[in-house]
Design an enzyme around this catalytic site. Structure first.
Site, mmCIF file in Angstrom:
data_model
loop_
_atom_site.group_PDB
_atom_site.id
_atom_site.type_symbol
_atom_site.label_atom_id
_atom_site.label_comp_id
_atom_site.label_asym_id
_atom_site.label_seq_id
_atom_site.Cartn_x
_atom_site.Cartn_y
_atom_site.Cartn_z
ATOM 1 C CG ASN A 10 57.371 37.654 90.651
ATOM 2 O OD1 ASN A 10 58.200 37.001 90.033
ATOM 3 N ND2 ASN A 10 56.566 37.210 91.482
ATOM 4 C CD GLU A 66 57.888 15.481 94.063
ATOM 5 O OE1 GLU A 66 58.332 15.246 95.092
ATOM 6 O OE2 GLU A 66 57.634 16.617 93.849
ATOM 7 C CB ALA A 94 60.138 37.003 92.657
ATOM 8 N N GLY A 95 61.382 33.738 91.345
ATOM 9 C CA GLY A 95 61.266 32.154 91.545
ATOM 10 C C GLY A 95 62.668 32.175 92.459
ATOM 11 C CE LYS A 124 60.135 16.917 97.994
ATOM 12 N NZ LYS A 124 60.472 16.935 96.596
ATOM 13 C CB VAL A 135 59.767 40.172 81.819
ATOM 14 C CG1 VAL A 135 60.648 40.659 80.866
ATOM 15 C CG2 VAL A 135 60.193 40.830 83.307
ATOM 16 C CG ASP A 138 63.585 26.288 85.874
ATOM 17 O OD1 ASP A 138 64.212 25.301 86.713
ATOM 18 O OD2 ASP A 138 62.273 26.028 85.903
ATOM 19 C CB ALA A 164 64.151 24.066 93.619
#
Lengths: 403, 403
Positions: free
Chosen positions: B39, B172, B13-14, B377, B83, B299, B316
C-alpha cells in the site's frame, strides 16, 4: 446652548481608546458629555496576544471581546465605522459612511506595519496586526502543510517559514510557531526536520535593547526547538517565492511574516498633523501641539524618555496608562478646569512569551526566566482585563495556569 | 522446490485488499503461503467516510487506522510502496522502489476520479479520494473564509462552493458542508447569506437511481440548509475562476469539488489488461479472464447485475463481500482445490448521510429517513470495523450516537 452637552469622540477601540471609554463610563462622564466611541469592528482585541492565534496556539476569540460587552452603549454611543480623516478646522471626523462632530477628540488609531520601504512587503508578507490578519496566517500555515503531501512533486518551500524581525513580536510569534509545528507535523503526516523556521533580523542581535542574559536564554531555547536565527541579516526584498537577503542569498518560502516594527497612523498624516512616522509628539498632558481639543494616545502618541532622550517604544502598558490620564483630563475639562494632569509612564517591566510555559522578562531590575516569567505574563494580561472590565472579564477572557 | 511456500501479493489496502489480508490472517493462510500486502500509505482509510473530513465535520484520523494495528506483520508482510505496473507474463509487480514476485495476485487498487474529459478538472478541481486530498479541501475552505475578511476588496467567489455531481458522494459532501457553514461563518465573522453552496448535476435528477421519495426528502432538507441545486446542468469547463455551465452561464468560485463518479485504476490499462474505464470484467470466481492467478476486487472489478443487465456500482459493501470470497478462493487454491466459490453480491441496502443527524436510505425495500437512517448508517460503518478488527476496532474507530 447652555444645555447642549459637549461631544467627546474617541477614535479606535484599542488599548488606549477602549480604556478611555471604560474610565469615562465609570466616572459617569456621560452625564456631562455625549460620548461616542468609533471602531472599525464591533469588537476589541488584545494586540499583544495576537502572536498566539497567528500560530494557532490560542483561538482568536480568546483575544477579543464585543465592545458592547464592556461598554454600556446606553451611556456611550458606539459607531462601527472606519475613520478616513480628521478635519481639525471644522472639528469633524470623516468616516467611511458618515461624519461626526466633536468638541473633544481622543485619537487612539493604533499603528501600521513599518516596511522601511523594502519592496514586496505589502504584496507578499503577512502581518500580525488584527484578528483578520492573524486568522489568515494560521489558515495559511495549515494550508501549506495540507498542500505538501497532496502534491506529487514536493515543494519544500511550503514548509519554510520566515519571520522578518526578531523584536518582541517576531520572537513571541516564533516561540508559538515552534510549539505548534510538532502538532502540525502530526496532523499532516510530515517529518519535523522538513519544517524550517527562520528568524531574520537586520540588527546585530535578537530582541535589541533587551537584557543580554535574557536574549541568550531565549535564543538557546528557540534554537533547541529548531528555530534558525539569521542575525545581522537585512532583508532586501520579499517576493512571491521568498525573501532575498543582503549579500544575495535567498530563502525560498511561501510564508513571510513581517514583524519589524510599527509606525503610527497614516490618517494623521493625511489629516495634516505633523508626525514622525505617523506619530504625534504630544504635550505633557497628551494633547496634540496646537490642538487643545485633541488628545492622542497609544501607538499614535510619541513621548520621549528623557533619561535616554529617545522615544518610548509604543506598548500596551503605556497606552493603558495614557488612557487613565486622558480620561482624567477630559473629566477636568468637562468640569471647566484647565489644570490638566501630566502623563508620566511607569514602566513596570516587560515580559516576552516564548511559547508553551516559557518566557523571559524584566520586572524592575529583576530578570525572570521560564515558568516564572510565563506566570508573570499571565498576571499582566489579567491585570489589564481587570482594569477594563473587572473580575467578570478576567474570568471570561483571562489566562490561567492549569495545574 | 517442495517446501517453498507460494507467494500471495495483495495490491492496495482499501476495503477489498485490507479485508482479504485480514481474512487470510484469521484463516492462518500464512502457514501455507508467504503473504504480502502493498500500500502507498502505512494506513488504511475508510473511503466512504471521507466527505466528513473534507467538510471538516470529522477529523481525518477518525477515518484511518495504521495497517499494522489491524494486520499482524509477523504473519503478513507489509510493504509501503506505490504500484507502477503488473507484469503478468513474468508474474511480477513493479513498485516505485522495488519489485515483488507473486504466485497469486489480488488486485485491489481502487479508483480514480472520472473527469469525462471535461477540461480543467485535473488542474482546478478538488476530489474526495484520500486523506491527503480531503485534508486539503478542509484547509482550502477555511483558507477561503479566512481570506474573505482580510482583503479590503471583497471577493464573493471565495465564499462560493461548487460541488460537481449530485450522486452519492456529492450529496453526502454537500450535506456535511451545509452543516459546517454556520460554524465557519461564526469562526470567520461572515454573514451566512454570503455563502453559496451549489450542487451541480448533469443528469435530470439528484441521486440518480435512488428512490424518488428519498431524493425529494434529501433535496428539500438540503435546500432548507441553503444548498442551491442546478440539476440537468452539465459543466463544460472548470477554470481557475469557477465553472462554465452548458448554455454559457458561469459560476464564480475558488472551490470546485469534483464528485461525478470514479473509474478503475489506470495501472490496469498500463499493464495490458482489457478494461472498461479501468475496470476488469471478472469471472464469477473474481479472477481476471485468462489469468488464473489474478483476483480482482473492489473498484477495479466489474460485475454485472444480471437482473437489469448493468454493472453494479462499485461500493464498499461489494468490495468487502468480494474480499471474503477472494480469501476463501485463495485458501482453496492453497489447499490444491480448483473448486472455487462464485461471488454473489448480497446488497443489503444503501444509506446516504446528509450531515448532522440526517440521512436517507433503502434497506431491502424499506425506506428510511432522518435519524433512523442516520443510525442505520452508523450500524453499517461499525459492522465493517467489526468484520475487520473485531470489537476493539469498533470501540476505537466506530461511530456512536451520543445521547
Amino acid at each position: 446652548m447652555m444645555n447642549k452637552k459637549p461631544k467627546i469622540v474617541i477614535l479606535g477601540a484599542g488599548y488606549g481608546g477602549m480604556m478611555t471609554a471604560s474610565r469615562l463610563q465609570k466616572a459617569n462622564a456621560y452625564q456631562d458629555a455625549e460620548i461616542t466611541l468609533v471602531n472599525k469592528h464591533n469588537y476589541h482585541y488584545q494586540t499583544t496576544w495576537l502572536h498566539e492565534p497567528a500560530a494557532g496556539t490560542l483561538h482568536h476569540d480568546r483575544t477579543r471581546m464585543l465592545i458592547d460587552s464592556v461598554i454600556d452603549t446606553n451611556k456611550i454611543n458606539f459607531v462601527k465605522d472606519a475613520v478616513s480623516e480628521i478635519k481639525t478646522d471644522e472639528k469633524k471626523v470623516i468616516l467611511e459612511n458618515g461624519e461626526l462632530e466633536y468638541d473633544y477628540l481622543v485619537v487612539g488609531l493604533g499603528s501600521e506595519p513599518e516596511t522601511f520601504g523594502i519592496p514586496g512587503v505589502n504584496e507578499h508578507a503577512f502581518s500580525i496586526r488584527s484578528v483578520n490578519s492573524v486568522r489568515l496566517i494560521r489558515e495559511h500555515i495549515e494550508y501549506m502543510f495540507a498542500n505538501y503531501n497532496k502534491e506529487e512533486e514536493k515543494h519544500d518551500d511550503y514548509l519554510h517559514f520566515v519571520v522578518a524581525g526578531a523584536g518582541f513580536t517576531g520572537i513571541e510569534f516564533v516561540g508559538e510557531l515552534s510549539e505548534r509545528v510538532p502538532e502540525l507535523c502530526a496532523e499532516y503526516d510530515i517529518a519535523r526536520e522538513k519544517v524550517k523556521i527562520y528568524s531574520v533580523e537586520a540588527a546585530p542581535t535578537a530582541l535589541p535593547g533587551f537584557d543580554e542574559d535574557l536574549v541568550t536564554y531565549a535564543m538557546n531555547l528557540l534554537e533547541d526547538r529548531g528555530v534558525e536565527f539569521l542575525i545581522n541579516t537585512p532583508i532586501e526584498e520579499v517576493t512571491a517565492e521568498g525573501v532575498k537577503l543582503k549579500g544575495g542569498e535567498e530563502i525560498k518560502s511561501r510564508t513571510v511574516v513581517w514583524t519589524t516594527g510599527v509606525r503610527g497612523s497614516s490618517i494623521l498624516d493625511k489629516s495634516g498633523f505633523e508626525t514622525m512616522r505617523g506619530r504625534i509628539k504630544v504635550e505633557k498632558d497628551l494633547r496634540a501641539p496646537g490642538h487643545d481639543d485633541i488628545f492622542v494616545i497609544g501607538d499614535c502618541a510619541l513621548i520621549i524618555n528623557e533619561e535616554i532622550n529617545r522615544p518610548y517604544p509604543p506598548t500596551a502598558q503605556i497606552a493603558i496608562q495614557q488612557a487613565l490620564t486622558c480620561a482624567k483630563n477630559l473629566k477636568a475639562l468637562l468640569a471647566g478646569s484647565e489644570k490638566l494632569q501630566e502623563f508620566k509612564p511607569d514602566i513596570k517591566g516587560t515580559v516576552a512569551s516564548l511559547g508553551g510555559k516559557e518566557a523571559i522578562g524584566l520586572v524592575g531590575s529583576k530578570k525572570l526566566f521560564g515558568t516564572t516569567a510565563s506566570a508573570m505574563k499571565k498576571v499582566i494580561d489579567n491585570k489589564y482585563l481587570y482594569q477594563l472590565g473587572g473580575m467578570p472579564l478576567v474570568l471570561k477572557k483571562g489566562k490561567f495556569n492549569v495545574f
